[in-house]
Design a protein around this motif. Structure first.
Motif, PDB file in Angstrom:
ATOM      1  N   TYR A   4      32.907  45.440  35.888  1.00  0.00           N
ATOM      2  CA  TYR A   4      32.430  45.051  34.553  1.00  0.00           C
ATOM      3  C   TYR A   4      31.306  44.022  34.733  1.00  0.00           C
ATOM      4  O   TYR A   4      31.182  43.392  35.794  1.00  0.00           O
ATOM      5  CB  TYR A   4      33.523  44.346  33.743  1.00  0.00           C
ATOM      6  CG  TYR A   4      34.686  45.168  33.254  1.00  0.00           C
ATOM      7  CD1 TYR A   4      34.793  46.538  33.466  1.00  0.00           C
ATOM      8  CD2 TYR A   4      35.712  44.528  32.537  1.00  0.00           C
ATOM      9  CE1 TYR A   4      35.890  47.250  32.980  1.00  0.00           C
ATOM     10  CE2 TYR A   4      36.811  45.232  32.052  1.00  0.00           C
ATOM     11  CZ  TYR A   4      36.891  46.594  32.291  1.00  0.00           C
ATOM     12  OH  TYR A   4      37.986  47.282  31.811  1.00  0.00           O
ATOM     13  N   GLY A   5      30.569  43.808  33.655  1.00  0.00           N
ATOM     14  CA  GLY A   5      29.593  42.724  33.604  1.00  0.00           C
ATOM     15  C   GLY A   5      29.861  41.842  32.397  1.00  0.00           C
ATOM     16  O   GLY A   5      30.427  42.299  31.397  1.00  0.00           O
ATOM     17  N   VAL A   6      29.472  40.589  32.508  1.00  0.00           N
ATOM     18  CA  VAL A   6      29.541  39.655  31.373  1.00  0.00           C
ATOM     19  C   VAL A   6      28.220  38.908  31.312  1.00  0.00           C
ATOM     20  O   VAL A   6      27.792  38.318  32.310  1.00  0.00           O
ATOM     21  CB  VAL A   6      30.697  38.623  31.538  1.00  0.00           C
ATOM     22  CG1 VAL A   6      30.733  37.668  30.348  1.00  0.00           C
ATOM     23  CG2 VAL A   6      32.045  39.315  31.704  1.00  0.00           C
ATOM     24  N   VAL A  12      33.124  31.335  25.749  1.00  0.00           N
ATOM     25  CA  VAL A  12      33.706  32.671  25.568  1.00  0.00           C
ATOM     26  C   VAL A  12      33.570  33.513  26.837  1.00  0.00           C
ATOM     27  O   VAL A  12      34.547  34.072  27.335  1.00  0.00           O
ATOM     28  CB  VAL A  12      33.048  33.393  24.360  1.00  0.00           C
ATOM     29  CG1 VAL A  12      33.551  34.834  24.263  1.00  0.00           C
ATOM     30  CG2 VAL A  12      33.329  32.638  23.072  1.00  0.00           C
ATOM     31  N   GLY A  13      32.334  33.588  27.364  1.00  0.00           N
ATOM     32  CA  GLY A  13      32.103  34.412  28.550  1.00  0.00           C
ATOM     33  C   GLY A  13      32.939  33.949  29.735  1.00  0.00           C
ATOM     34  O   GLY A  13      33.461  34.769  30.505  1.00  0.00           O
ATOM     35  N   ALA A  14      33.071  32.634  29.883  1.00  0.00           N
ATOM     36  CA  ALA A  14      33.869  32.100  31.003  1.00  0.00           C
ATOM     37  C   ALA A  14      35.334  32.479  30.839  1.00  0.00           C
ATOM     38  O   ALA A  14      36.020  32.793  31.820  1.00  0.00           O
ATOM     39  CB  ALA A  14      33.716  30.581  31.079  1.00  0.00           C
ATOM     40  N   THR A  15      35.820  32.457  29.596  1.00  0.00           N
ATOM     41  CA  THR A  15      37.233  32.798  29.372  1.00  0.00           C
ATOM     42  C   THR A  15      37.465  34.294  29.587  1.00  0.00           C
ATOM     43  O   THR A  15      38.508  34.705  30.121  1.00  0.00           O
ATOM     44  CB  THR A  15      37.682  32.359  27.962  1.00  0.00           C
ATOM     45  OG1 THR A  15      37.287  31.001  27.768  1.00  0.00           O
ATOM     46  CG2 THR A  15      39.186  32.462  27.801  1.00  0.00           C
ATOM     47  N   VAL A  16      36.470  35.110  29.194  1.00  0.00           N
ATOM     48  CA  VAL A  16      36.554  36.547  29.483  1.00  0.00           C
ATOM     49  C   VAL A  16      36.614  36.749  30.997  1.00  0.00           C
ATOM     50  O   VAL A  16      37.475  37.470  31.517  1.00  0.00           O
ATOM     51  CB  VAL A  16      35.337  37.307  28.887  1.00  0.00           C
ATOM     52  CG1 VAL A  16      35.257  38.729  29.445  1.00  0.00           C
ATOM     53  CG2 VAL A  16      35.414  37.334  27.366  1.00  0.00           C
ATOM     54  N   ALA A  17      35.703  36.084  31.712  1.00  0.00           N
ATOM     55  CA  ALA A  17      35.641  36.228  33.173  1.00  0.00           C
ATOM     56  C   ALA A  17      36.951  35.767  33.815  1.00  0.00           C
ATOM     57  O   ALA A  17      37.503  36.446  34.693  1.00  0.00           O
ATOM     58  CB  ALA A  17      34.464  35.435  33.725  1.00  0.00           C
ATOM     59  N   TYR A  18      37.451  34.628  33.366  1.00  0.00           N
ATOM     60  CA  TYR A  18      38.699  34.099  33.923  1.00  0.00           C
ATOM     61  C   TYR A  18      39.849  35.080  33.689  1.00  0.00           C
ATOM     62  O   TYR A  18      40.651  35.357  34.597  1.00  0.00           O
ATOM     63  CB  TYR A  18      39.041  32.732  33.306  1.00  0.00           C
ATOM     64  CG  TYR A  18      40.412  32.260  33.718  1.00  0.00           C
ATOM     65  CD1 TYR A  18      40.662  31.875  35.031  1.00  0.00           C
ATOM     66  CD2 TYR A  18      41.471  32.250  32.812  1.00  0.00           C
ATOM     67  CE1 TYR A  18      41.930  31.481  35.432  1.00  0.00           C
ATOM     68  CE2 TYR A  18      42.734  31.863  33.199  1.00  0.00           C
ATOM     69  CZ  TYR A  18      42.970  31.473  34.507  1.00  0.00           C
ATOM     70  OH  TYR A  18      44.216  31.099  34.900  1.00  0.00           O
ATOM     71  N   THR A 234      40.523  37.381  24.499  1.00  0.00           N
ATOM     72  CA  THR A 234      41.627  38.344  24.547  1.00  0.00           C
ATOM     73  C   THR A 234      41.217  39.652  23.873  1.00  0.00           C
ATOM     74  O   THR A 234      41.500  40.755  24.380  1.00  0.00           O
ATOM     75  CB  THR A 234      42.876  37.750  23.842  1.00  0.00           C
ATOM     76  OG1 THR A 234      43.177  36.493  24.450  1.00  0.00           O
ATOM     77  CG2 THR A 234      44.077  38.672  23.942  1.00  0.00           C
ATOM     78  N   CYS A 235      40.537  39.521  22.730  1.00  0.00           N
ATOM     79  CA  CYS A 235      40.073  40.724  22.005  1.00  0.00           C
ATOM     80  C   CYS A 235      39.065  41.501  22.849  1.00  0.00           C
ATOM     81  O   CYS A 235      39.153  42.731  22.976  1.00  0.00           O
ATOM     82  CB  CYS A 235      39.421  40.327  20.677  1.00  0.00           C
ATOM     83  SG  CYS A 235      40.596  39.738  19.451  1.00  0.00           S
ATOM     84  N   GLY A 236      38.096  40.783  23.417  1.00  0.00           N
ATOM     85  CA  GLY A 236      37.063  41.455  24.204  1.00  0.00           C
ATOM     86  C   GLY A 236      37.644  42.185  25.403  1.00  0.00           C
ATOM     87  O   GLY A 236      37.292  43.343  25.686  1.00  0.00           O
ATOM     88  N   VAL A 237      38.562  41.522  26.098  1.00  0.00           N
ATOM     89  CA  VAL A 237      39.178  42.130  27.285  1.00  0.00           C
ATOM     90  C   VAL A 237      40.036  43.324  26.883  1.00  0.00           C
ATOM     91  O   VAL A 237      40.017  44.374  27.533  1.00  0.00           O
ATOM     92  CB  VAL A 237      40.001  41.077  28.068  1.00  0.00           C
ATOM     93  CG1 VAL A 237      40.851  41.739  29.141  1.00  0.00           C
ATOM     94  CG2 VAL A 237      39.083  40.026  28.673  1.00  0.00           C
ATOM     95  N   ARG A 238      40.757  43.204  25.780  1.00  0.00           N
ATOM     96  CA  ARG A 238      41.609  44.326  25.321  1.00  0.00           C
ATOM     97  C   ARG A 238      40.761  45.570  25.047  1.00  0.00           C
ATOM     98  O   ARG A 238      41.134  46.687  25.410  1.00  0.00           O
ATOM     99  CB  ARG A 238      42.362  43.899  24.050  1.00  0.00           C
ATOM    100  CG  ARG A 238      43.283  44.959  23.477  1.00  0.00           C
ATOM    101  CD  ARG A 238      44.656  44.882  24.122  1.00  0.00           C
ATOM    102  NE  ARG A 238      45.434  46.106  23.921  1.00  0.00           N
ATOM    103  CZ  ARG A 238      46.167  46.384  22.859  1.00  0.00           C
ATOM    104  NH1 ARG A 238      46.248  45.514  21.872  1.00  0.00           N
ATOM    105  NH2 ARG A 238      46.835  47.514  22.762  1.00  0.00           N
TER     106      ARG A 238
END
Ligand SMILES: NC(=O)c1ccc[n+]([C@@H]2O[C@H](COP(=O)([O-])OP(=O)(O)OC[C@H]3O[C@@H](n4cnc5c(N)ncnc54)[C@H](O)[C@@H]3O)[C@@H](O)[C@H]2O)c1
Length: 311
Positions: A4-6, A12-18, A234-238
């Motif tokens: 994936y890419g972010v 927000v992006g850091a939490t998605v990455a984490y 959480t929404c983005g990752v889901r």
């Protein structure tokens, strides 16, 4: 190999990455932010966790070319400080800064040869999702936004709290803009399988207040910390995982509706092709009018932006 890419490594992006690294969702993660020092710091911090995690994720930094074979690209760039919570502009505080970001990143995404599904989080979400689609020229199904996925989660939470049940037991959708003109389509809402109208009569529910609580949910968080990150990540990752798993997940997102000629929050089915299809429910006349008004507001704000040059 899952990749994936972010783009955008702020809150927000850091939490998605984490989340992706911590869950071991991907083998490779391309992280991009024009703030080089921040990007480096996020990479180092994530890599420092590696020895304590069951899985290993290779982090690739600030390399658009590495997006060529990525399955999903999550756009979380922006400028959260441009949102003034005391202003009625709401998320449109980022309208100027983020349209410029779209003009910066869209040609780079196209040049990378990215062939996957683009999920936009950046606000104002529906406007920026539409603008990203227009400037990348990707098919509409390959570009969508988180839209009202989060607002719907907030509605589920508030209705669940009001009725003393888990929000997971609340079905239904928030439609329209991820912003002020959103609305809860109460005709779609059911609790433990029962229409909300049954509870409204029995338990004196104030639906207007519940709708307003969902609409203002982001600001309840921002008032304390100046940004929101856990729920939206959480929404983005889901959604990204729904693409990877070809989950055929029915959920509200910002999807392109040809009837309105723009992106707007409505239920759709998410799978390996991104938006597999829209879910057209029988909304009431008033709900349909609210959706039309919300979509017109979004389209108006995309149409006035500099448009792609036609060859
Ligand atoms: N859709 C939703 O439900 C939802 C929820 C929360 C936040 N958001 C939005 O997500 C976005 C990110 O929020 P945040 O709190 O992380 O913001 P932030 O300001 O903390 O981070 C944004 C990051 O984007 C980077 N950036 C800016 N321009 C860039 C460019 N041209 N190329 C690469 N990187 C660039 C910045 O350097 C920064 O690190 C905002 O637009 C915010 O409003 C949306």
């Amino acid at each position: 190999m899952r990749k994936y890419g972010v783009i955008g490594l702020g809150q927000v992006g850091a939490t998605v990455a984490y989340t992706l690294v911590q869950q071991g969702t991907v083998d490779e993660l391309v992280l991009i932010d024009h703030n080089e020092a921040l990007a480096q710091a996020q990479k180092i911090d994530l890599e420092d966790a590696s020895a304590r995690l069951a899985s290993t994720t290779k982090i690739i930094l600030n390399d658009y070319a590495a997006l060529a074979d990525a399955e999903v690209l999550i756009v979380a760039s922006g400028n959260i400080k441009a949102i003034d919570m005391t202003s009625s502009k709401g998320r449109f505080g980022e309208y100027e800064s983020n349209q410029a970001i779209v003009r910066d990143i869209a040609p780079k995404i196209v040049a990378s040869g990215f062939k996957g599904i683009l999920i936009d989080i950046m606000n104002p979400c529906d406007v920026m999702t539409d603008y990203l689609q227009r400037l990348t020229g990707f098919p509409h199904n390959r570009v969508f936004g988180t839209g009202t996925f989060l607002d719907t989660a907030r509605m589920q939470k508030y209705v669940g709290q009001a009725l003393g049940t888990n929000g997971k037991n609340v079905d239904g959708y928030v439609y329209g803009e991820h912003g002020n003109s959103q609305f809860v389509a109460w005709s779609t809402v059911r609790v433990n399988g029962e229409p909300i109208a049954n509870f409204q009569a029995k338990q004196n529910l104030d639906l207007n207040q519940l709708e307003e609580d969902a609409r203002q949910g982001a600001f309840a968080v921002m008032a304390g910390k100046g940004y929101t990150n856990f729920a939206i990540a959480t929404c983005g990752v889901r959604l990204a995982e729904a693409v990877s798993a070809d989950a055929q997940l029915a959920c509200p997102v910002s999807a392109f509706d040809p009837e309105y000629g723009t992106y707007v929050g409505m239920p759709a089915v998410i799978g390996k092709n991104g938006i597999e299809h829209l879910i057209q429910l029988d909304l009431t006349t008033a709900e349909k009018a609210s959706l039309t008004a919300s979509a017109e507001f979004i389209k108006k704000n995309v149409d006035v932006l500099p448009q792609p040059v036609k060859n």
